[in-house]
Design a protein around this motif. Sequence first.
Motif, mmCIF file in Angstrom:
data_model
loop_
_atom_site.group_PDB
_atom_site.id
_atom_site.type_symbol
_atom_site.label_atom_id
_atom_site.label_comp_id
_atom_site.label_asym_id
_atom_site.label_seq_id
_atom_site.Cartn_x
_atom_site.Cartn_y
_atom_site.Cartn_z
ATOM 1 N N UNK A 24 -1.276 -80.574 103.243
ATOM 2 C CA UNK A 24 -0.260 -79.594 103.637
ATOM 3 C C UNK A 24 -0.895 -78.253 103.999
ATOM 4 N N UNK A 25 -1.860 -77.804 103.198
ATOM 5 C CA UNK A 25 -2.460 -76.490 103.410
ATOM 6 C C UNK A 25 -3.538 -76.489 104.488
ATOM 7 N N UNK A 26 -4.218 -77.623 104.626
ATOM 8 C CA UNK A 26 -5.333 -77.706 105.569
ATOM 9 C C UNK A 26 -6.665 -77.308 104.958
ATOM 10 N N UNK A 27 -6.673 -77.059 103.640
ATOM 11 C CA UNK A 27 -7.911 -76.705 102.944
ATOM 12 C C UNK A 27 -7.720 -77.021 101.461
ATOM 13 N N UNK A 28 -8.818 -77.192 100.709
ATOM 14 C CA UNK A 28 -8.693 -77.490 99.276
ATOM 15 C C UNK A 28 -8.110 -76.296 98.515
ATOM 16 N N UNK A 29 -7.319 -76.588 97.512
ATOM 17 C CA UNK A 29 -6.738 -75.535 96.673
ATOM 18 C C UNK A 29 -6.735 -76.026 95.225
ATOM 19 N N UNK A 30 -7.903 -76.047 94.582
ATOM 20 C CA UNK A 30 -7.940 -76.506 93.195
ATOM 21 C C UNK A 30 -7.291 -75.486 92.270
ATOM 22 N N UNK A 31 -6.733 -75.935 91.151
ATOM 23 C CA UNK A 31 -6.117 -74.995 90.207
ATOM 24 C C UNK A 31 -7.159 -74.105 89.536
ATOM 25 N N UNK A 32 -6.683 -72.965 89.028
ATOM 26 C CA UNK A 32 -7.543 -71.975 88.396
ATOM 27 C C UNK A 32 -7.343 -71.979 86.882
ATOM 28 N N UNK A 33 -8.371 -71.577 86.166
ATOM 29 C CA UNK A 33 -8.281 -71.502 84.717
ATOM 30 C C UNK A 33 -7.468 -70.275 84.305
ATOM 31 N N UNK A 34 -6.667 -70.434 83.246
ATOM 32 C CA UNK A 34 -5.780 -69.353 82.800
ATOM 33 C C UNK A 34 -6.358 -68.557 81.641
ATOM 34 N N UNK A 35 -7.397 -69.072 81.001
ATOM 35 C CA UNK A 35 -7.922 -68.433 79.804
ATOM 36 C C UNK A 35 -7.350 -68.996 78.523
ATOM 37 N N UNK A 72 6.247 -82.870 102.169
ATOM 38 C CA UNK A 72 6.643 -81.768 101.282
ATOM 39 C C UNK A 72 6.056 -81.992 99.897
ATOM 40 N N UNK A 73 5.747 -80.891 99.232
ATOM 41 C CA UNK A 73 5.240 -80.927 97.862
ATOM 42 C C UNK A 73 6.355 -80.555 96.884
ATOM 43 N N UNK A 74 6.223 -81.041 95.650
ATOM 44 C CA UNK A 74 7.135 -80.589 94.597
ATOM 45 C C UNK A 74 6.395 -80.507 93.269
ATOM 46 N N UNK A 75 7.019 -79.809 92.318
ATOM 47 C CA UNK A 75 6.489 -79.738 90.962
ATOM 48 C C UNK A 75 5.120 -79.091 90.892
ATOM 49 N N UNK A 76 4.273 -79.639 90.006
ATOM 50 C CA UNK A 76 2.949 -79.046 89.789
ATOM 51 C C UNK A 76 2.058 -79.078 91.026
ATOM 52 N N UNK A 77 2.373 -79.917 91.989
ATOM 53 C CA UNK A 77 1.587 -79.928 93.220
ATOM 54 C C UNK A 77 1.739 -78.616 93.982
ATOM 55 N N UNK A 78 2.859 -77.918 93.769
ATOM 56 C CA UNK A 78 3.114 -76.694 94.527
ATOM 57 C C UNK A 78 3.284 -75.446 93.672
ATOM 58 N N UNK A 79 3.712 -75.577 92.403
ATOM 59 C CA UNK A 79 3.959 -74.372 91.588
ATOM 60 C C UNK A 79 3.724 -74.644 90.100
ATOM 61 N N UNK A 100 -3.505 -73.236 86.445
ATOM 62 C CA UNK A 100 -2.415 -72.930 87.373
ATOM 63 C C UNK A 100 -3.036 -72.332 88.636
ATOM 64 N N UNK A 101 -2.196 -71.882 89.575
ATOM 65 C CA UNK A 101 -2.679 -71.108 90.718
ATOM 66 C C UNK A 101 -1.544 -70.238 91.230
ATOM 67 N N UNK A 102 -1.893 -69.283 92.037
ATOM 68 C CA UNK A 102 -0.882 -68.425 92.631
ATOM 69 C C UNK A 102 0.007 -69.254 93.558
ATOM 70 N N UNK A 103 1.229 -68.775 93.743
ATOM 71 C CA UNK A 103 2.191 -69.486 94.587
ATOM 72 C C UNK A 103 1.601 -69.783 95.964
ATOM 73 N N UNK A 104 1.812 -71.005 96.436
ATOM 74 C CA UNK A 104 1.298 -71.406 97.745
ATOM 75 C C UNK A 104 2.041 -70.689 98.873
ATOM 76 N N UNK A 105 1.340 -70.473 99.970
ATOM 77 C CA UNK A 105 1.988 -69.896 101.149
ATOM 78 C C UNK A 105 2.983 -70.875 101.763
ATOM 79 N N UNK A 106 2.704 -72.160 101.660
ATOM 80 C CA UNK A 106 3.620 -73.150 102.215
ATOM 81 C C UNK A 106 3.608 -74.408 101.356
ATOM 82 N N UNK A 107 4.759 -75.072 101.335
ATOM 83 C CA UNK A 107 4.902 -76.324 100.593
ATOM 84 C C UNK A 107 5.073 -77.521 101.518
ATOM 85 N N UNK A 108 5.288 -77.267 102.795
ATOM 86 C CA UNK A 108 5.601 -78.360 103.714
ATOM 87 C C UNK A 108 4.709 -78.290 104.943
ATOM 88 N N UNK A 109 4.489 -79.456 105.518
ATOM 89 C CA UNK A 109 3.805 -79.565 106.805
ATOM 90 C C UNK A 109 4.458 -80.711 107.544
#
Length: 460
Positions: free
Chosen positions: A183-194, A310-317, A297-306
């Motif tokens: 959907x994004x066109x690039x990798x977006x791995x989740x980030x560590x929260x601490x 479409x993405x849902x749940x933890x795949x997108x938020x 987690x990660x910051x909110x994606x710019x887009x969920x669909x292509x």
Amino acid sequence: MLQKQALYPVHVVVVGAGIGGLACAIACRRSNPPLEVTVLERAPEILAIGAGIHIPPNACRIVKHLGLVEELKKAQAYSVEGFTLRRYEDGRVLAEKPMGDRMETEYGAEWLAIHRGDYQNVLLGSARKNGAQVLLDADVVGVEEGTGESSGKQIVLIKSKDPITADVVVGADGLWSGLREYVLGFPKPPLETGDLAYRGTFTREQLKTFKNKRVDEIMEAANVQVWLGSNRHAVFYPLRDKTEYNLVLLVADDLPPGMRTAQGNLDEMAANFEGWDPALNLIISCLKSALKWKLLHFQELDQWTKGTVALLGDASHPTLPYQGQGAAMAVEDGAILGLLLSKLQNSGIASDPEERYAQLTDVLRLYEDLRKKRTEVNVAGALDTRHYYHLSDGNEQIRRDQELAELPASNWEGPCNFNWGDAPYQKSLLGFDSLADAERNFDAWLGRRRQGGSQGDVRL
């Protein structure tokens, strides 16, 4: 211009048989007439793994709409009677929020708790009963746009299996989603929260052996119990008719970067809560393993669909678990996506592949618009909850505790700096009717489209 067409049966492929994906599958199949649904799950079998999970009123409203509340109660879901916040060092009650019947009155549905495995099994059984095809050992390795006879469709590529053609592909494949990169066109791995979590369940018999009055009182309450302290907290509540209990310990992350889980040491785990409430330390001693789970987690994606993916749940938020809303938001996503696709199918979908693709693409953008703001608020709210849960002793902690102590006198109807006690915030989170909102917005969207407008004209 959208024109009424002979009914075209939309085929939806859901990637992932988790809670959000199964909710989407059920919603699609319960439409009249139902959509065609195939669920692809990479695991060779679906096991009843995990621990406790909450179904707060906003999610309970969805499962009620899907006709599953009684099935969940047969699987030993129960109505949470209260939510107790305690001081870390002695277990003193800081505030006890009444729930039970008040949830129905205030927010329109119950607040349930259940074992995650039992929840998933009920959803899986319902998806199959309603006619969704669930394929196991189906590892999705890619998606391609169709050509020729498959023009306007998506081709779902599955490892060691024949591809499947779909009108819509739903990426419900979780935190480490493979479809997110598509959907994004690039990798977006989740980030560590601490933070990291120790999680586990144990039996009533283990707790009874202590013959401790305070432990007995805590275990008999149908409450969520939370001990608050500096940079950590503990959560405890019953499961399966109080024959089992769920314990989650949230502490600072000490795993190496990139390591998701690790087997910890029981003594090390207990040492995180040294000097805390003696009753809590007895409860902690019931855990017989210390598996560490890094929270990501990660910051909110710019887009969920292509296009029609479409993405849902933890795949997108993905969100921190501090409001009990991770699975709840995924269930909202799935049900709303199913509702929008059903209404589009029933309004008439074009026979021309190019126009049909445009219709489906636009309705997925509507789904994204409906969901993004709400989930962004939830993700931010979980971070805010974490802050107030983890306050060190000092002026801010004293102000928090004073505010909490005043909440019962206001009948939980006033404002509070801590969103846990803030009535307007809780109303917007728990009382929002996401299905009715989606119905209204779809009808407005369809009217604009029939008048020659575009999805970009949506105003939420």
